[in-house]
Write a protein that holds these residues in place. Sequence first.
Motif, PDB file in Angstrom:
ATOM      1  N   GLY A   1       0.788  -1.227   0.000  1.00 17.25           N
ATOM      2  CA  GLY A   1       0.000   0.000   0.000  1.00 17.25           C
ATOM      3  C   GLY A   1       0.821   1.279   0.000  1.00 17.25           C
ATOM      4  O   GLY A   1       0.301   2.365  -0.220  1.00 17.25           O
ATOM      5  N   MET A   2       2.132   1.203   0.254  1.00 12.22           N
ATOM      6  CA  MET A   2       2.958   2.414   0.301  1.00 12.22           C
ATOM      7  C   MET A   2       3.573   2.685  -1.075  1.00 12.22           C
ATOM      8  O   MET A   2       4.396   1.920  -1.552  1.00 12.22           O
ATOM      9  CB  MET A   2       4.066   2.297   1.347  1.00 12.22           C
ATOM     10  CG  MET A   2       4.948   3.554   1.414  1.00 12.22           C
ATOM     11  SD  MET A   2       6.313   3.434   2.591  1.00 12.22           S
ATOM     12  CE  MET A   2       5.541   4.160   4.022  1.00 12.22           C
ATOM     13  N   PRO A   3       3.184   3.797  -1.698  1.00 11.13           N
ATOM     14  CA  PRO A   3       3.764   4.134  -3.006  1.00 11.13           C
ATOM     15  C   PRO A   3       5.260   4.437  -2.893  1.00 11.13           C
ATOM     16  O   PRO A   3       5.728   4.945  -1.872  1.00 11.13           O
ATOM     17  CB  PRO A   3       2.997   5.396  -3.426  1.00 11.13           C
ATOM     18  CG  PRO A   3       1.814   5.469  -2.533  1.00 11.13           C
ATOM     19  CD  PRO A   3       2.156   4.715  -1.283  1.00 11.13           C
ATOM     20  N   GLU A   4       6.002   4.126  -3.954  1.00  4.77           N
ATOM     21  CA  GLU A   4       7.456   4.321  -3.967  1.00  4.77           C
ATOM     22  C   GLU A   4       7.836   5.771  -3.702  1.00  4.77           C
ATOM     23  O   GLU A   4       8.772   6.045  -2.953  1.00  4.77           O
ATOM     24  CB  GLU A   4       8.025   3.868  -5.321  1.00  4.77           C
ATOM     25  CG  GLU A   4       9.524   4.059  -5.452  1.00  4.77           C
ATOM     26  CD  GLU A   4      10.346   3.222  -4.481  1.00  4.77           C
ATOM     27  OE1 GLU A   4      11.443   3.671  -4.113  1.00  4.77           O
ATOM     28  OE2 GLU A   4       9.891   2.134  -4.090  1.00  4.77           O
ATOM     29  N   GLY A   5       7.119   6.713  -4.283  1.00  2.00           N
ATOM     30  CA  GLY A   5       7.415   8.130  -4.084  1.00  2.00           C
ATOM     31  C   GLY A   5       7.246   8.551  -2.640  1.00  2.00           C
ATOM     32  O   GLY A   5       8.030   9.333  -2.100  1.00  2.00           O
ATOM     33  N   GLU A   6       6.218   8.030  -1.990  1.00  3.01           N
ATOM     34  CA  GLU A   6       5.977   8.339  -0.581  1.00  3.01           C
ATOM     35  C   GLU A   6       7.097   7.774   0.290  1.00  3.01           C
ATOM     36  O   GLU A   6       7.578   8.428   1.209  1.00  3.01           O
ATOM     37  CB  GLU A   6       4.631   7.764  -0.152  1.00  3.01           C
ATOM     38  CG  GLU A   6       4.248   8.084   1.267  1.00  3.01           C
ATOM     39  CD  GLU A   6       2.893   7.507   1.642  1.00  3.01           C
ATOM     40  OE1 GLU A   6       2.743   7.152   2.834  1.00  3.01           O
ATOM     41  OE2 GLU A   6       2.018   7.395   0.778  1.00  3.01           O
ATOM     42  N   ARG A   7       7.523   6.567  -0.021  1.00  2.00           N
ATOM     43  CA  ARG A   7       8.615   5.950   0.742  1.00  2.00           C
ATOM     44  C   ARG A   7       9.908   6.748   0.574  1.00  2.00           C
ATOM     45  O   ARG A   7      10.614   7.020   1.553  1.00  2.00           O
ATOM     46  CB  ARG A   7       8.830   4.499   0.306  1.00  2.00           C
ATOM     47  CG  ARG A   7       9.902   3.782   1.121  1.00  2.00           C
ATOM     48  CD  ARG A   7      10.078   2.338   0.674  1.00  2.00           C
ATOM     49  NE  ARG A   7      10.566   2.226  -0.677  1.00  2.00           N
ATOM     50  CZ  ARG A   7      11.862   2.338  -1.035  1.00  2.00           C
ATOM     51  NH1 ARG A   7      12.770   2.569  -0.121  1.00  2.00           N
ATOM     52  NH2 ARG A   7      12.226   2.208  -2.286  1.00  2.00           N
ATOM     53  N   ALA A   8      10.215   7.152  -0.644  1.00  2.64           N
ATOM     54  CA  ALA A   8      11.435   7.919  -0.899  1.00  2.64           C
ATOM     55  C   ALA A   8      11.396   9.254  -0.161  1.00  2.64           C
ATOM     56  O   ALA A   8      12.397   9.680   0.426  1.00  2.64           O
ATOM     57  CB  ALA A   8      11.615   8.142  -2.400  1.00  2.64           C
ATOM     58  N   HIS A   9      10.239   9.911  -0.155  1.00  3.71           N
ATOM     59  CA  HIS A   9      10.097  11.180   0.566  1.00  3.71           C
ATOM     60  C   HIS A   9      10.300  10.969   2.072  1.00  3.71           C
ATOM     61  O   HIS A   9      10.998  11.746   2.733  1.00  3.71           O
ATOM     62  CB  HIS A   9       8.726  11.798   0.295  1.00  3.71           C
ATOM     63  CG  HIS A   9       8.466  13.029   1.084  1.00  3.71           C
ATOM     64  ND1 HIS A   9       9.070  14.232   0.812  1.00  3.71           N
ATOM     65  CD2 HIS A   9       7.681  13.234   2.177  1.00  3.71           C
ATOM     66  CE1 HIS A   9       8.669  15.132   1.688  1.00  3.71           C
ATOM     67  NE2 HIS A   9       7.824  14.550   2.526  1.00  3.71           N
ATOM     68  N   ALA A  10       9.699   9.911   2.616  1.00  2.00           N
ATOM     69  CA  ALA A  10       9.825   9.622   4.046  1.00  2.00           C
ATOM     70  C   ALA A  10      11.275   9.301   4.404  1.00  2.00           C
ATOM     71  O   ALA A  10      11.779   9.766   5.437  1.00  2.00           O
ATOM     72  CB  ALA A  10       8.909   8.470   4.434  1.00  2.00           C
ATOM     73  N   GLU A  11      11.963   8.531   3.581  1.00  2.00           N
ATOM     74  CA  GLU A  11      13.367   8.203   3.843  1.00  2.00           C
ATOM     75  C   GLU A  11      14.224   9.466   3.849  1.00  2.00           C
ATOM     76  O   GLU A  11      15.096   9.626   4.697  1.00  2.00           O
ATOM     77  CB  GLU A  11      13.891   7.209   2.816  1.00  2.00           C
ATOM     78  CG  GLU A  11      13.367   5.811   3.015  1.00  2.00           C
ATOM     79  CD  GLU A  11      13.829   4.847   1.937  1.00  2.00           C
ATOM     80  OE1 GLU A  11      14.413   5.292   0.921  1.00  2.00           O
ATOM     81  OE2 GLU A  11      13.597   3.641   2.109  1.00  2.00           O
ATOM     82  N   SER A  12      13.972  10.356   2.914  1.00  2.00           N
ATOM     83  CA  SER A  12      14.708  11.610   2.858  1.00  2.00           C
ATOM     84  C   SER A  12      14.456  12.447   4.116  1.00  2.00           C
ATOM     85  O   SER A  12      15.383  12.995   4.706  1.00  2.00           O
ATOM     86  CB  SER A  12      14.303  12.393   1.607  1.00  2.00           C
ATOM     87  OG  SER A  12      14.901  13.661   1.600  1.00  2.00           O
TER      88      SER A  12
END
Length: 125
Positions: free
Chosen positions: A42-53
Amino acid sequence: MTSEKTSRFVRLRVELVLEIDDAGALTKAALRRLAEEAADPGMPEGERAHAESAVTEDTAEALACLVDPFDLVSEIPGIELQQASWSTEPVDYDPDSPDWDLDEDDGDEDGAADADEDGRAGGIG
């Protein structure tokens, strides 16, 4: 106190000031949590990348990623969490400053402590 006058809902306010003494460990823990959550489709790749940043650049964000208000109350019988919100921010903390008096919000205009109808007030300090 009768049940007709008592709400079934209670707002619990908690404020914590935490000292980050190992920002690297905190960031690593947040990144591990995000990796676990990324396994959920359910977690989109863009959202994950933003959260990691965000957690890599800001320890307050890393902490917010790891804190779950549900964990505070999940083991308490007879309740169900209805809504939760939380935030983090860096602060300048001086434990000797009167600005950090834990009881400052507990007094009303005449200096009496706030309490519920049973006369209880909460807090550690």
